[in-house]
Scaffold this motif. Sequence first.
Motif, PDB file in Angstrom:
ATOM      1  N   TYR A 153       0.828  -1.207   0.000  1.00 50.65           N
ATOM      2  CA  TYR A 153       0.000   0.000   0.000  1.00 50.65           C
ATOM      3  C   TYR A 153       0.864   1.259   0.000  1.00 50.65           C
ATOM      4  O   TYR A 153       0.630   2.192  -0.783  1.00 50.65           O
ATOM      5  CB  TYR A 153      -0.930   0.006   1.205  1.00 50.65           C
ATOM      6  N   CYS A 154       1.864   1.302   0.866  1.00 51.12           N
ATOM      7  CA  CYS A 154       2.741   2.480   0.928  1.00 51.12           C
ATOM      8  C   CYS A 154       3.506   2.660  -0.383  1.00 51.12           C
ATOM      9  O   CYS A 154       3.739   3.792  -0.825  1.00 51.12           O
ATOM     10  CB  CYS A 154       3.708   2.358   2.102  1.00 51.12           C
ATOM     11  N   SER A 155       3.884   1.565  -1.015  1.00 47.47           N
ATOM     12  CA  SER A 155       4.566   1.659  -2.310  1.00 47.47           C
ATOM     13  C   SER A 155       3.624   2.244  -3.362  1.00 47.47           C
ATOM     14  O   SER A 155       4.033   3.046  -4.206  1.00 47.47           O
ATOM     15  CB  SER A 155       5.068   0.281  -2.749  1.00 47.47           C
ATOM     16  N   LEU A 156       2.344   1.846  -3.311  1.00 48.96           N
ATOM     17  CA  LEU A 156       1.365   2.421  -4.240  1.00 48.96           C
ATOM     18  C   LEU A 156       1.229   3.922  -4.027  1.00 48.96           C
ATOM     19  O   LEU A 156       1.093   4.682  -4.988  1.00 48.96           O
ATOM     20  CB  LEU A 156      -0.002   1.747  -4.047  1.00 48.96           C
ATOM     21  N   VAL A 157       1.264   4.345  -2.771  1.00 52.16           N
ATOM     22  CA  VAL A 157       1.161   5.768  -2.463  1.00 52.16           C
ATOM     23  C   VAL A 157       2.327   6.537  -3.085  1.00 52.16           C
ATOM     24  O   VAL A 157       2.132   7.567  -3.736  1.00 52.16           O
ATOM     25  CB  VAL A 157       1.132   5.990  -0.935  1.00 52.16           C
ATOM     26  N   LEU A 158       3.534   6.022  -2.917  1.00 43.37           N
ATOM     27  CA  LEU A 158       4.706   6.708  -3.461  1.00 43.37           C
ATOM     28  C   LEU A 158       4.711   6.681  -4.986  1.00 43.37           C
ATOM     29  O   LEU A 158       5.152   7.635  -5.627  1.00 43.37           O
ATOM     30  CB  LEU A 158       5.986   6.077  -2.911  1.00 43.37           C
ATOM     31  N   GLU A 159       4.225   5.592  -5.566  1.00 42.21           N
ATOM     32  CA  GLU A 159       4.168   5.507  -7.025  1.00 42.21           C
ATOM     33  C   GLU A 159       3.134   6.471  -7.607  1.00 42.21           C
ATOM     34  O   GLU A 159       3.294   6.966  -8.726  1.00 42.21           O
ATOM     35  CB  GLU A 159       3.831   4.075  -7.451  1.00 42.21           C
ATOM     36  N   ALA A 160       2.078   6.743  -6.838  1.00 45.36           N
ATOM     37  CA  ALA A 160       1.013   7.616  -7.337  1.00 45.36           C
ATOM     38  C   ALA A 160       1.385   9.091  -7.265  1.00 45.36           C
ATOM     39  O   ALA A 160       0.700   9.928  -7.860  1.00 45.36           O
ATOM     40  CB  ALA A 160      -0.269   7.376  -6.538  1.00 45.36           C
ATOM     41  N   SER A 161       2.449   9.409  -6.560  1.00 43.62           N
ATOM     42  CA  SER A 161       2.870  10.799  -6.424  1.00 43.62           C
ATOM     43  C   SER A 161       3.464  11.284  -7.742  1.00 43.62           C
ATOM     44  O   SER A 161       4.404  10.694  -8.263  1.00 43.62           O
ATOM     45  CB  SER A 161       3.909  10.925  -5.305  1.00 43.62           C
ATOM     46  N   ARG A 162       2.907  12.355  -8.272  1.00 44.33           N
ATOM     47  CA  ARG A 162       3.327  12.860  -9.578  1.00 44.33           C
ATOM     48  C   ARG A 162       4.393  13.939  -9.419  1.00 44.33           C
ATOM     49  O   ARG A 162       4.176  14.949  -8.764  1.00 44.33           O
ATOM     50  CB  ARG A 162       2.124  13.419 -10.349  1.00 44.33           C
ATOM     51  N   TYR A 163       5.527  13.706 -10.056  1.00 44.17           N
ATOM     52  CA  TYR A 163       6.645  14.646 -10.037  1.00 44.17           C
ATOM     53  C   TYR A 163       6.871  15.194 -11.451  1.00 44.17           C
ATOM     54  O   TYR A 163       6.451  14.574 -12.433  1.00 44.17           O
ATOM     55  CB  TYR A 163       7.917  13.955  -9.555  1.00 44.17           C
ATOM     56  N   PRO A 164       7.562  16.324 -11.571  1.00 41.18           N
ATOM     57  CA  PRO A 164       7.876  16.850 -12.912  1.00 41.18           C
ATOM     58  C   PRO A 164       8.805  15.900 -13.662  1.00 41.18           C
ATOM     59  O   PRO A 164       9.433  15.007 -13.062  1.00 41.18           O
ATOM     60  CB  PRO A 164       8.578  18.188 -12.619  1.00 41.18           C
ATOM     61  N   ASP A 165       8.897  16.086 -14.957  1.00 41.49           N
ATOM     62  CA  ASP A 165       9.817  15.290 -15.775  1.00 41.49           C
ATOM     63  C   ASP A 165      11.245  15.472 -15.259  1.00 41.49           C
ATOM     64  O   ASP A 165      11.648  16.564 -14.861  1.00 41.49           O
ATOM     65  CB  ASP A 165       9.746  15.723 -17.240  1.00 41.49           C
ATOM     66  N   GLY A 166      11.991  14.384 -15.297  1.00 42.08           N
ATOM     67  CA  GLY A 166      13.376  14.440 -14.856  1.00 42.08           C
ATOM     68  C   GLY A 166      13.609  13.798 -13.507  1.00 42.08           C
ATOM     69  O   GLY A 166      14.756  13.557 -13.125  1.00 42.08           O
ATOM     70  N   PHE A 167      12.525  13.512 -12.771  1.00 40.98           N
ATOM     71  CA  PHE A 167      12.667  12.840 -11.487  1.00 40.98           C
ATOM     72  C   PHE A 167      12.615  11.325 -11.715  1.00 40.98           C
ATOM     73  O   PHE A 167      11.679  10.813 -12.342  1.00 40.98           O
ATOM     74  CB  PHE A 167      11.547  13.245 -10.524  1.00 40.98           C
ATOM     75  N   PRO A 168      13.605  10.584 -11.200  1.00 40.92           N
ATOM     76  CA  PRO A 168      13.609   9.126 -11.419  1.00 40.92           C
ATOM     77  C   PRO A 168      12.381   8.451 -10.837  1.00 40.92           C
ATOM     78  O   PRO A 168      11.858   7.497 -11.395  1.00 40.92           O
ATOM     79  CB  PRO A 168      14.883   8.669 -10.690  1.00 40.92           C
ATOM     80  N   GLN A 169      11.912   8.933  -9.690  1.00 44.12           N
ATOM     81  CA  GLN A 169      10.773   8.368  -8.974  1.00 44.12           C
ATOM     82  C   GLN A 169      10.934   6.869  -8.752  1.00 44.12           C
ATOM     83  O   GLN A 169      10.014   6.078  -8.964  1.00 44.12           O
ATOM     84  CB  GLN A 169       9.476   8.674  -9.706  1.00 44.12           C
ATOM     85  N   GLU A 170      12.145   6.485  -8.356  1.00 45.10           N
ATOM     86  CA  GLU A 170      12.415   5.109  -7.964  1.00 45.10           C
ATOM     87  C   GLU A 170      12.742   5.095  -6.474  1.00 45.10           C
ATOM     88  O   GLU A 170      13.353   6.040  -5.956  1.00 45.10           O
ATOM     89  CB  GLU A 170      13.588   4.550  -8.774  1.00 45.10           C
ATOM     90  N   PHE A 171      12.329   4.044  -5.804  1.00 43.45           N
ATOM     91  CA  PHE A 171      12.507   4.005  -4.364  1.00 43.45           C
ATOM     92  C   PHE A 171      12.509   2.563  -3.863  1.00 43.45           C
ATOM     93  O   PHE A 171      12.098   1.643  -4.574  1.00 43.45           O
ATOM     94  CB  PHE A 171      11.385   4.777  -3.661  1.00 43.45           C
ATOM     95  N   LYS A 172      12.984   2.410  -2.641  1.00 40.44           N
ATOM     96  CA  LYS A 172      12.874   1.154  -1.909  1.00 40.44           C
ATOM     97  C   LYS A 172      12.105   1.461  -0.632  1.00 40.44           C
ATOM     98  O   LYS A 172      12.335   2.501   0.004  1.00 40.44           O
ATOM     99  CB  LYS A 172      14.253   0.589  -1.578  1.00 40.44           C
ATOM    100  N   PHE A 173      11.212   0.562  -0.269  1.00 35.62           N
ATOM    101  CA  PHE A 173      10.391   0.780   0.927  1.00 35.62           C
ATOM    102  C   PHE A 173      10.408  -0.462   1.798  1.00 35.62           C
ATOM    103  O   PHE A 173      10.287  -1.579   1.290  1.00 35.62           O
ATOM    104  CB  PHE A 173       8.942   1.120   0.541  1.00 35.62           C
ATOM    105  N   ALA A 174      10.568  -0.264   3.073  1.00 36.87           N
ATOM    106  CA  ALA A 174      10.536  -1.384   4.027  1.00 36.87           C
ATOM    107  C   ALA A 174       9.776  -0.946   5.266  1.00 36.87           C
ATOM    108  O   ALA A 174       9.675   0.252   5.569  1.00 36.87           O
ATOM    109  CB  ALA A 174      11.953  -1.819   4.392  1.00 36.87           C
ATOM    110  N   TYR A 175       9.244  -1.938   5.958  1.00 38.18           N
ATOM    111  CA  TYR A 175       8.463  -1.652   7.167  1.00 38.18           C
ATOM    112  C   TYR A 175       8.848  -2.644   8.254  1.00 38.18           C
ATOM    113  O   TYR A 175       8.952  -3.849   8.009  1.00 38.18           O
ATOM    114  CB  TYR A 175       6.961  -1.762   6.868  1.00 38.18           C
ATOM    115  N   VAL A 176       9.105  -2.111   9.457  1.00 36.87           N
ATOM    116  CA  VAL A 176       9.441  -2.942  10.608  1.00 36.87           C
ATOM    117  C   VAL A 176       8.256  -2.904  11.566  1.00 36.87           C
ATOM    118  O   VAL A 176       8.050  -1.907  12.264  1.00 36.87           O
ATOM    119  CB  VAL A 176      10.715  -2.432  11.310  1.00 36.87           C
ATOM    120  N   PRO A 177       7.429  -3.958  11.594  1.00 29.99           N
ATOM    121  CA  PRO A 177       6.215  -3.924  12.414  1.00 29.99           C
ATOM    122  C   PRO A 177       6.499  -3.798  13.903  1.00 29.99           C
ATOM    123  O   PRO A 177       5.707  -3.220  14.650  1.00 29.99           O
ATOM    124  CB  PRO A 177       5.521  -5.254  12.074  1.00 29.99           C
ATOM    125  N   GLU A 178       7.622  -4.371  14.360  1.00 30.60           N
ATOM    126  CA  GLU A 178       7.911  -4.333  15.785  1.00 30.60           C
ATOM    127  C   GLU A 178       8.082  -2.903  16.290  1.00 30.60           C
ATOM    128  O   GLU A 178       7.700  -2.586  17.420  1.00 30.60           O
ATOM    129  CB  GLU A 178       9.173  -5.148  16.088  1.00 30.60           C
TER     130      GLU A 178
END
Length: 543
Positions: free
Chosen positions: A214-239
């Motif tokens: 879900y959080c990855s979908l949120v970051l992917e849906a964020s629209r940036y101007p041309d020229g931004f790679p918009q690549e990321f890694k996401f992790a979650y530590v439930p503890e």
Amino acid sequence: MARRSSLYSGYAQTRREAARVQAAQVRVQAAARREAERARAAYRRAQAAEEKERKRLYTESRMADVAAMNDDLDAAVKSLETLLAAALKAGDLVSFSSLKTPASPPPWQHFGLEQTEPTPVLENFMPARLTGLSKVLGKGKHEQAVEAGRATYEQVVRDYRAREEQRSHALAVARAEWQAAVNVANAQARRQHQEVDAFEADYRRGDLDAIVSYCSLVLEASRYPDGFPQEFKFAYVPESRQAVVEYELPTAELVPAVKAYRYVKASDTIAESARPQSQIKALYASAVAQVAIRTLYELFRSDKGGHLDTVVFNGVVDTTDPGSGRRIRPCLVTVRATRESFSELDLSHIEPLACLKHLSAGVSKSPAELLPVRPVLEFSMVDPRFVAETDALSELDQRPNLMDLTFLEFEALIQNLFTKMGLEARQTRPSRDGGVDCVAWDPRPIFGGKVVIQAKRYKNTVGVSAVRDLFGTLQNEGASKGILVTTSGYGQASFDFAKNKPIELIDGSNLLYLLAEHAGIQAKIVPPDDWKDPVADAREPHT
């Protein structure tokens, strides 16, 4: 004599008449020449005016091109200046209802089959009625015509019924095929909606994969101007209810190197004025800061399940070192923000770099020159192996389980780890909760000094009281830094207390990474079913 005089007079008259004719012709020719000259002059004037107008229109077109180019420059700079403002206006990026794809049945395309032919009418095939004498004289032929018309009518009716039967059959087949396609489309939509509902249910109950997705979908849906790679890694530590994002930033080349364009009429060229380096660096530094704050905002705002107490953001650039020619990934901005501290910000009135300073972020002194900062948490330290495993997987996994070690084994492990990391560590006393307390020395000049280390084998979140105890020990020992290590995680209160203090909190996933990276030990953390944490530091409620 009289005759000679008469001849002379006639001759003179002829000469005068010829002179008049010639003069008239000269006048006509002169007038024609003058008219031609006037026409040529008018043509030259028209041609000059046309050339002038053409040049004027050409100049206007070139200036319009330059104006459009300057507008593009202004728009590009404006988009960099308003990265955060654009996100604040965007609202929610992803809702579970928006993930549901509506059914898309095929359109009905057989309207022609729904149209029936007009029913044949007998009267249209009958001859005209007999009138007058024709009733007597033409009665036989009329009866024959009536019979022929009736026969034709009956044949037309038979043909009509055959065509209608074919049309009705074709319509029934088309409707059946269309309805089958509609049913398939509706079934696919229902399945997709059920998958989204299951996804939402998993997310609401805190399923790790669902939260990450879900959080990855949120970051992917964020629209940036041309020229931004918009690549990321996401992790979650439930503890520790902590999200970690490694976000790829563009280089400073994203900022337009040209400040303005100008049309030079004399040479018919477009001149450029360079943007000052100070402006490029300022724009880029602001953009980097805005991306960091914007990502924190989007994750916290979209966290409808209340799973994120803390978000760590590391902004990196994947580029080539101009000196060595090797690929590098310097971190230009790093920040850890809690929900509580972030919710206190009025993002519509903050200055991005000042806001990061308020959040105690690490920001490159010169992002445009790729001067790195040390991440508050390396993304690679958020090890997916820290996820609780099933019994079957535990039986197959041969890695040592930190929760099964004896106290002395755990003590030796922690001491060995920090020794491998370059510290001179020794145990001081047993911890009151069965953990490890060490005092270590960092031998590095300037940055080194005395370090207090505490390690706790916990199943549940470490309470803030343990962080307070570490800070008290740090002050009593006169140490320059305190490190708290746990096999579980930390809550928001712990991060809030450690903020702006020389305290480093290492959770279970970080511990596994450090053991593998520095001690060559591939371990796991699986608490036994009967494991009980010390009562004093039991899990604190999440707010």
